[in-house]
Design an enzyme around this catalytic site. Structure first.
Site, PDB file in Angstrom:
ATOM      1  N   ARG A   1      49.664  38.888  47.038  1.00  0.00           N
ATOM      2  CA  ARG A   1      48.566  38.423  46.183  1.00  0.00           C
ATOM      3  C   ARG A   1      47.741  37.331  46.872  1.00  0.00           C
ATOM      4  O   ARG A   1      46.517  37.396  46.928  1.00  0.00           O
ATOM      5  CB  ARG A   1      49.153  37.894  44.871  1.00  0.00           C
ATOM      6  CG  ARG A   1      48.148  37.329  43.887  1.00  0.00           C
ATOM      7  CD  ARG A   1      48.865  36.732  42.680  1.00  0.00           C
ATOM      8  NE  ARG A   1      49.588  37.745  41.944  1.00  0.00           N
ATOM      9  CZ  ARG A   1      49.103  38.417  40.893  1.00  0.00           C
ATOM     10  NH1 ARG A   1      47.879  38.179  40.481  1.00  0.00           N
ATOM     11  NH2 ARG A   1      49.843  39.306  40.275  1.00  0.00           N
TER      12      ARG A   1
ATOM     13  N   ARG B   1      58.746  35.846  37.837  1.00  0.00           N
ATOM     14  CA  ARG B   1      58.183  36.541  38.994  1.00  0.00           C
ATOM     15  C   ARG B   1      58.455  35.740  40.253  1.00  0.00           C
ATOM     16  O   ARG B   1      58.518  34.494  40.215  1.00  0.00           O
ATOM     17  CB  ARG B   1      56.687  36.778  38.812  1.00  0.00           C
ATOM     18  CG  ARG B   1      55.882  35.542  38.531  1.00  0.00           C
ATOM     19  CD  ARG B   1      54.467  35.873  38.076  1.00  0.00           C
ATOM     20  NE  ARG B   1      53.716  36.604  39.082  1.00  0.00           N
ATOM     21  CZ  ARG B   1      52.498  37.095  38.881  1.00  0.00           C
ATOM     22  NH1 ARG B   1      51.914  36.932  37.704  1.00  0.00           N
ATOM     23  NH2 ARG B   1      51.863  37.735  39.829  1.00  0.00           N
TER      24      ARG B   1
ATOM     25  N   ASP C   1      39.789  37.829  33.230  1.00  0.00           N
ATOM     26  CA  ASP C   1      40.607  37.373  32.101  1.00  0.00           C
ATOM     27  C   ASP C   1      39.798  36.646  31.042  1.00  0.00           C
ATOM     28  O   ASP C   1      40.208  36.584  29.884  1.00  0.00           O
ATOM     29  CB  ASP C   1      41.727  36.448  32.591  1.00  0.00           C
ATOM     30  CG  ASP C   1      42.883  37.210  33.202  1.00  0.00           C
ATOM     31  OD1 ASP C   1      42.891  38.450  33.118  1.00  0.00           O
ATOM     32  OD2 ASP C   1      43.779  36.562  33.788  1.00  0.00           O
TER      33      ASP C   1
ATOM     34  N   ALA D   1      43.900  42.584  37.868  1.00  0.00           N
ATOM     35  CA  ALA D   1      43.021  42.220  38.982  1.00  0.00           C
ATOM     36  C   ALA D   1      42.028  43.330  39.270  1.00  0.00           C
ATOM     37  O   ALA D   1      40.864  43.074  39.593  1.00  0.00           O
ATOM     38  CB  ALA D   1      43.849  41.910  40.229  1.00  0.00           C
TER      39      ALA D   1
END
Length: 449
Positions: A107, A185, A305, A318
C-alpha cells in the site's frame, strides 16, 4: 495536455483519490495544488488490491504501472477455508482483464510511486496543512489552510471519512460512525515466522498465495508476496466502541488471538508470529450512501471515502477513489472553465450508482462469509467466491466518462433520468443504509455477476 491550462484546482487530501484527481487534472493542463494534513508520506503499510479497473488508469501515467507491478503479489487462487482450515472452495483468480493486471502491491510503496509521478508532472503538494474551512460562491471555491485563505476555480475534497467538506455539501450530515466491525491488519517479513512444517508452504513458497478463513462474525485473510518476502494479514471481526478522530491504533496481539481462539493452528501460528510493532487495530467507520457529492454552487466535489467509504471486503475502496479521480479529469476536460459546475455534476451522475453498488458488494460478501450457510456451501462452494465481474474489473473510468459526458449533460439539462452503463446490465438502484445491512437475515443478495 487538454484544455484546462487556465483552471486552478485545489485538492484536499493526498490519498489515492486525491492524488489520482490531481494527476488526471494536471495531465489535462490544470494548475493543481494539493493540501495534505500529514507531515510526510511513508512507504509503510500492508497490501492493497489494484484491480484491472485501476491498472488501466495507471497504465496512462508514464512507467507508474511498471513500477507498481514490479513487486506486487499476483496470486492465482483464493483458497477459502472454514475456521478449522478445511478447504471449502479454491477459487481461480484471473490475473488480468483485457491485458491489464490485477495487482496486490505494498500500500505505502504504490502510494509513494503515484506521489512521485504527480510531482514529476507539476502537481504542487503542501504537507502538514490542516484545512479548517471550505467555501464557495458562483465564481470560485477555496479553503482556509490554517489562517491562509486560498482560492481556486474548483476544490476536490478527498479528505476522508471525517470529511469537513461533506458538512458543507450535505445539510445536517450524519457523523461518521462504527460500521459494527473492525479489522486487525499487518504487513511483516516472512523471516519472522517460526521454522515449522506447519508454515512450510509460506516460508518456502515459490508462488504468491491467498487464503481466507471464515466463521461466525469473523473472517481472516493471509496473502504472501514471494518477491518481497513479506506477508499481509487481516482479521475482520465485530466491534463496538466510541468513534474518535483517529480510527487506526496499535493493535494488541493477545486481543487478535482471542478473536480466533480455537481456530486453525496454522492461522494462529501466523498471527502469533506478528511483530509487536506491525499490528494495527483499524476501526471500520461508515457513512450511509449520500446521493449528493457536489456543493450548492457546483464548485466543490467529494471523492473517495469523503463520498463513499467502503468496507475492506469490497476490495474496491482505493479502486473506486482512483476511478473518481479519473472521471473528474475527463469531465472537467470536456466542461472547460466556463462549465465547471456542470462538469462536476456530470461526475456525480456517472459515479453514484456504480460506487453505491461496490459499497454494497462489500457488505454482501462480509455478510456471506460471517453468516455462512454451511449446508448450502457444501452443495455450491462457488457461492462463497469473491466476485470479479467484467463490468467492474474490465472498466476504463476515463474512457467511459468521455463517452457518457454528452448524454449526462443532456439529462442534467432536460431533467431526464441518466441510466449509467458502468454497472451490471439491467441493474436498478435502490437506496439502502448500514442498518439495512446489519439487520438482514439471509435475504436475497444484490445481483452483480
Amino acid at each position: 495536455m487538454g484544455k484546462l491550462q487556465d483552471i486552478k484546482v485545489i485538492v484536499v487530501g493526498a490519498g489515492y483519490g486525491g492524488l489520482t484527481a490531481a494527476i488526471e487534472l494536471r495531465r489535462k493542463g490544470a494548475n493543481v495544488l494539493v493540501f495534505e494534513s500529514t507531515k510526510t508520506l511513508t512507504e509503510q503499510g500492508d497490501t492493497i488490491q489494484m484491480p484491472s479497473n485501476v491498472t488501466k488508469t495507471l497504465s496512462k501515467w508514464g512507467n507508474v504501472l511498471e513500477k507498481v507491478a514490479e513487486d506486487s503479489a499476483r496470486p492465482s487462487f483464493l483458497e477459502c477455508q472454514d475456521s478449522q482450515g478445511r478447504l471449502l472452495y479454491k477459487q481461480p483468480l484471473p490475473l488480468d482483464f483485457d491485458g491489464f493486471p490485477i495487482l496486490y502491491p505494498s500500500r505505502g510503496r504504490a502510494h509513494k510511486i503515484m506521489y512521485d509521478y504527480a510531482v514529476s508532472i507539476g502537481v504542487q503538494v503542501r504537507f502538514g496543512v490542516r484545512i479548517s474551512q471550505f467555501f464557495e460562491d458562483e465564481n470560485e471555491a477555496g479553503v482556509y489552510a490554517g489562517d491562509e485563505r486560498v482560492t481556486a476555480d474548483a476544490v476536490i475534497a478527498a479528505d476522508g471519512v471525517h470529511s469537513k467538506a461533506r458538512s458543507l455539501i450535505i445539510k445536517n450530515p450524519e457523523n461518521s460512525r462504527s460500521s459494527g466491525f473492525a479489522a486487525y491488519r499487518c504487513w511483516f517479513p516472512v523471516e519472522a515466522l517460526p521454522k515449522t512444517p506447519l508454515l512450510d508452504d509460506i516460508i518456502n513458497a515459490k508462488k504468491d498465495r491467498y487464503w481466507v478463513w471464515i466463521g461466525p462474525d469473523v473472517h481472516a485473510l493471509v496473502m504472501t508476496n514471494v518477491k518481497m518476502q513479506w506477508l499481509a494479514c487481516f482479521c475482520t471481526h465485530k466491534d463496538t466502541y466510541t468513534v474518535e478522530e483517529s480510527w487506526s491504533y496499535p493493535g494488541k496481539k493477545e486481543d487478535l488471538l482471542k478473536v480466533v481462539e480455537g481456530w486453525d493452528e496454522k492461522l494462529r501460528a501466523i498471527f502469533e508470529a506478528i511483530p509487536d510493532d506491525k499490528l494495527i487495530d483499524w476501526k471500520l467507520l461508515w457513512r450511509d450512501p449520500a446521493s449528493n457529492w457536489i456543493s450548492e454552487h457546483g464548485r466543490i466535489a467529494l471523492v473517495g471515502d469523503a463520498a463513499h467509504p467502503h468496507l475492506p471486503s469490497s476490495g474496491q475502496g482505493a479502486a473506486q477513489a482512483i476511478e473518481d479521480g479519473a472521471v473528474l479529469g475527463a469531465v472537467l476536460d470536456r466542461a472547460g472553465k466556463k462549465d465547471i459546475s456542470l462538469g462536476l455534476r456530470a461526475y456525480e451522475k456517472i459515479r453514484f450508482v456504480r460506487v453505491n453498488l461496490t459499497q454494497r458488494m462489500g457488505w454482501e460478501l462480509r455478510h456471506l462469509w460471517h453468516n455462512t450457510d454451511w449446508e448450502a456451501a457444501k452443495k455450491d462452494p462457488k457461492s462463497l467466491e469473491f466476485k470479479q465481474p467484467y463490468w467492474l474489473f474490465g472498466h476504463d473510468p476515463e474512457a467511459y466518462a468521455y463517452e457518457a459526458y454528452d448524454e449526462v449533460v443532456d439529462c442534467l439539462q432536460s431533467g431526464r433520468e441518466f441510466v449509467p452503463k458502468n454497472i451490471p446490465e439491467g441493474y436498478r438502484h435502490k437506496p439502502w443504509t448500514m442498518e439495512d445491512m446489519l439487520v438482514r437475515n439471509g435475504d436475497t443478495f444484490v445481483v452483480y455477476s
